[in-house]
Design a protein around this motif. Structure first.
Motif, PDB file in Angstrom:
ATOM      1  N   ARG A  70      -1.794 -11.636  -2.778  1.00  0.00           N
ATOM      2  CA  ARG A  70      -2.030 -11.446  -1.526  1.00  0.00           C
ATOM      3  C   ARG A  70      -0.302 -12.073  -1.272  1.00  0.00           C
ATOM      4  O   ARG A  70       0.643 -11.957  -0.228  1.00  0.00           O
ATOM      5  N   LEU A  71      -0.263 -13.216  -1.633  1.00  0.00           N
ATOM      6  CA  LEU A  71       0.782 -14.131  -1.345  1.00  0.00           C
ATOM      7  C   LEU A  71       2.491 -13.072  -2.331  1.00  0.00           C
ATOM      8  O   LEU A  71       3.225 -13.202  -1.533  1.00  0.00           O
ATOM      9  N   ALA A  72       1.712 -12.738  -2.930  1.00  0.00           N
ATOM     10  CA  ALA A  72       2.662 -11.966  -3.798  1.00  0.00           C
ATOM     11  C   ALA A  72       3.162 -10.820  -3.030  1.00  0.00           C
ATOM     12  O   ALA A  72       4.429 -10.217  -2.744  1.00  0.00           O
ATOM     13  N   ALA A  73       1.967  -9.793  -2.230  1.00  0.00           N
ATOM     14  CA  ALA A  73       2.930  -9.061  -1.776  1.00  0.00           C
ATOM     15  C   ALA A  73       3.281  -8.888  -0.759  1.00  0.00           C
ATOM     16  O   ALA A  73       4.361  -8.884  -0.172  1.00  0.00           O
ATOM     17  N   ARG A  74       2.698 -10.089  -0.668  1.00  0.00           N
ATOM     18  CA  ARG A  74       3.781 -10.638   0.373  1.00  0.00           C
ATOM     19  C   ARG A  74       5.132 -10.623   0.996  1.00  0.00           C
ATOM     20  O   ARG A  74       6.096 -10.257   1.534  1.00  0.00           O
ATOM     21  N   SER A  75       4.942 -11.598  -0.319  1.00  0.00           N
ATOM     22  CA  SER A  75       6.372 -12.263  -1.118  1.00  0.00           C
ATOM     23  C   SER A  75       7.235 -10.894  -1.080  1.00  0.00           C
ATOM     24  O   SER A  75       8.679 -11.602  -1.082  1.00  0.00           O
ATOM     25  N   ALA A  76       7.488 -10.146  -1.348  1.00  0.00           N
ATOM     26  CA  ALA A  76       7.857  -9.071  -2.009  1.00  0.00           C
ATOM     27  C   ALA A  76       7.822  -7.962  -0.478  1.00  0.00           C
ATOM     28  O   ALA A  76       8.928  -7.130  -1.449  1.00  0.00           O
ATOM     29  N   GLY A  77       7.289  -8.164   0.868  1.00  0.00           N
ATOM     30  CA  GLY A  77       7.834  -7.387   1.589  1.00  0.00           C
ATOM     31  C   GLY A  77       6.540  -6.646   1.608  1.00  0.00           C
ATOM     32  O   GLY A  77       7.166  -5.726   1.782  1.00  0.00           O
ATOM     33  N   ARG A  78       5.657  -6.046   0.769  1.00  0.00           N
ATOM     34  CA  ARG A  78       4.865  -5.150   0.776  1.00  0.00           C
ATOM     35  C   ARG A  78       3.565  -5.567   1.807  1.00  0.00           C
ATOM     36  O   ARG A  78       2.502  -5.799   1.585  1.00  0.00           O
ATOM     37  N   THR A  79       3.828  -5.581   3.093  1.00  0.00           N
ATOM     38  CA  THR A  79       2.790  -6.294   4.520  1.00  0.00           C
ATOM     39  C   THR A  79       2.176  -4.645   4.192  1.00  0.00           C
ATOM     40  O   THR A  79       0.538  -4.750   4.676  1.00  0.00           O
ATOM     41  N   GLU A  80       1.736  -3.602   3.970  1.00  0.00           N
ATOM     42  CA  GLU A  80       1.631  -2.590   4.009  1.00  0.00           C
ATOM     43  C   GLU A  80       0.025  -2.811   2.839  1.00  0.00           C
ATOM     44  O   GLU A  80      -1.125  -2.512   2.903  1.00  0.00           O
ATOM     45  N   ALA A  81       0.303  -3.548   1.382  1.00  0.00           N
ATOM     46  CA  ALA A  81      -0.898  -3.919   0.449  1.00  0.00           C
ATOM     47  C   ALA A  81      -1.483  -4.989   1.468  1.00  0.00           C
ATOM     48  O   ALA A  81      -2.889  -4.528   1.666  1.00  0.00           O
ATOM     49  N   LEU A  82      -1.085  -5.724   2.440  1.00  0.00           N
ATOM     50  CA  LEU A  82      -1.598  -6.775   2.990  1.00  0.00           C
ATOM     51  C   LEU A  82      -3.157  -6.164   4.263  1.00  0.00           C
ATOM     52  O   LEU A  82      -4.087  -6.875   4.152  1.00  0.00           O
ATOM     53  N   ALA A  83      -2.077  -5.625   4.808  1.00  0.00           N
ATOM     54  CA  ALA A  83      -3.402  -4.831   5.368  1.00  0.00           C
ATOM     55  C   ALA A  83      -4.303  -3.832   5.168  1.00  0.00           C
ATOM     56  O   ALA A  83      -5.699  -3.515   5.242  1.00  0.00           O
ATOM     57  N   CYS A  84      -3.935  -2.764   4.051  1.00  0.00           N
ATOM     58  CA  CYS A  84      -4.994  -2.388   3.567  1.00  0.00           C
ATOM     59  C   CYS A  84      -6.050  -4.225   2.317  1.00  0.00           C
ATOM     60  O   CYS A  84      -7.117  -3.500   2.967  1.00  0.00           O
ATOM     61  N   ALA A  85      -6.176  -4.277   2.070  1.00  0.00           N
ATOM     62  CA  ALA A  85      -6.853  -5.864   2.119  1.00  0.00           C
ATOM     63  C   ALA A  85      -7.573  -7.036   3.199  1.00  0.00           C
ATOM     64  O   ALA A  85      -8.522  -6.668   3.168  1.00  0.00           O
ATOM     65  N   ARG A  86      -7.314  -7.172   4.150  1.00  0.00           N
ATOM     66  CA  ARG A  86      -7.020  -6.634   5.092  1.00  0.00           C
ATOM     67  C   ARG A  86      -8.285  -6.840   5.697  1.00  0.00           C
ATOM     68  O   ARG A  86      -9.713  -6.657   5.940  1.00  0.00           O
ATOM     69  N   ASP A  87      -8.376  -5.141   5.886  1.00  0.00           N
ATOM     70  CA  ASP A  87      -9.347  -3.980   6.095  1.00  0.00           C
ATOM     71  C   ASP A  87     -10.169  -3.817   4.890  1.00  0.00           C
ATOM     72  O   ASP A  87     -11.502  -3.570   4.859  1.00  0.00           O
ATOM     73  N   ASP A  88      -9.868  -4.420   3.796  1.00  0.00           N
ATOM     74  CA  ASP A  88     -10.933  -4.375   2.306  1.00  0.00           C
ATOM     75  C   ASP A  88     -12.277  -5.243   2.613  1.00  0.00           C
ATOM     76  O   ASP A  88     -13.047  -5.122   2.439  1.00  0.00           O
ATOM     77  N   GLU A  89     -11.584  -6.638   3.423  1.00  0.00           N
ATOM     78  CA  GLU A  89     -11.777  -7.894   3.236  1.00  0.00           C
ATOM     79  C   GLU A  89     -13.188  -7.732   4.081  1.00  0.00           C
ATOM     80  O   GLU A  89     -14.539  -8.392   4.162  1.00  0.00           O
ATOM     81  N   GLU A  90     -12.887  -6.886   5.551  1.00  0.00           N
ATOM     82  CA  GLU A  90     -13.620  -6.677   6.793  1.00  0.00           C
ATOM     83  C   GLU A  90     -14.820  -6.058   5.946  1.00  0.00           C
ATOM     84  O   GLU A  90     -16.107  -6.609   6.491  1.00  0.00           O
ATOM     85  N   LYS A  91     -14.485  -5.184   5.664  1.00  0.00           N
ATOM     86  CA  LYS A  91     -15.533  -4.130   5.213  1.00  0.00           C
ATOM     87  C   LYS A  91     -16.429  -4.683   4.392  1.00  0.00           C
ATOM     88  O   LYS A  91     -17.962  -4.421   4.469  1.00  0.00           O
ATOM     89  N   ALA A  92     -16.308  -5.635   3.579  1.00  0.00           N
ATOM     90  CA  ALA A  92     -16.809  -6.609   2.795  1.00  0.00           C
ATOM     91  C   ALA A  92     -17.688  -7.356   3.301  1.00  0.00           C
ATOM     92  O   ALA A  92     -18.727  -7.286   2.738  1.00  0.00           O
ATOM     93  N   ARG A  93     -17.633  -7.965   3.885  1.00  0.00           N
ATOM     94  CA  ARG A  93     -18.942  -8.811   4.703  1.00  0.00           C
ATOM     95  C   ARG A  93     -19.778  -7.834   5.658  1.00  0.00           C
ATOM     96  O   ARG A  93     -19.686  -6.629   6.293  1.00  0.00           O
TER      97      ARG A  93
END
Length: 158
Positions: free
Chosen positions: A135-158
């Motif tokens: 997530r840090l690598a994605a955010r550092s490189a400005g790939r905020t769409e990757a963070l949104a997808c990861a957040r969705d994946d994290e919420e689905k996993a709960r």
């Protein structure tokens, strides 16, 4: 991300990742409350000076608590680490995290060593670092769409 032991019976977790961003950008995301909230935390306190507090809350409510030991801008960060609540059984400030940021062509190499982990929680921390460093690598490189997808994946996993 690898793990190894030391004579005290504790475990260390090591991780290295190449990030497509200047190390000053990565350093800021690691050492400011605003930066931590962009890739790791929903709430953070970060006083990036030796002895300064580092505390953040993950989306699931787990709270990490520690103190900065050493700061060498923009190359090295050392802090203590543990959980106030909701995380693995590691007392606040009882383990040590060392992060080295090295310039490389096209960005930064981040090398992390997490020391003094009890063996029974090493695997959980290894997985956690892998997740959050991605997530840090994605955010550092400005790939905020990757963070949104990861957040969705994290919420689905709960």
């Amino acid at each position: 991300v690898t793990a190894g032991g030391d004579p005290s019976g504790t475990v260390l977790v090591e991780a290295t990742i190449d990030i497509d961003a200047p190390r000053e950008v990565v350093f800021e995301l690691l050492t400011t409350a605003e930066g931590l909230c962009e890739w790791m935390a929903v709430e953070a306190e970060c006083d990036a000076v030796p002895g300064g507090a580092l505390r953040y809350r993950h989306q699931n409510g787990a709270i990490m608590s520690g103190r900065f030991v050493s700061i060498e801008r923009p190359a090295r960060i050392v802090f203590t680490y543990g959980w106030e609540r909701g995380g693995p059984d590691v007392a606040p400030g009882s383990t040590l995290v060392e992060i080295e940021l090295t310039e490389r062509v096209g960005g930064t190499r981040l090398a992390l060593v997490h020391r003094r982990l009890p063996p029974e929680v090493a695997e959980e921390h290894r997985g956690g670092w892998r997740w959050f460093l991605g997530r840090l690598a994605a955010r550092s490189a400005g790939r905020t769409e990757a963070l949104a997808c990861a957040r969705d994946d994290e919420e689905k996993a709960r």
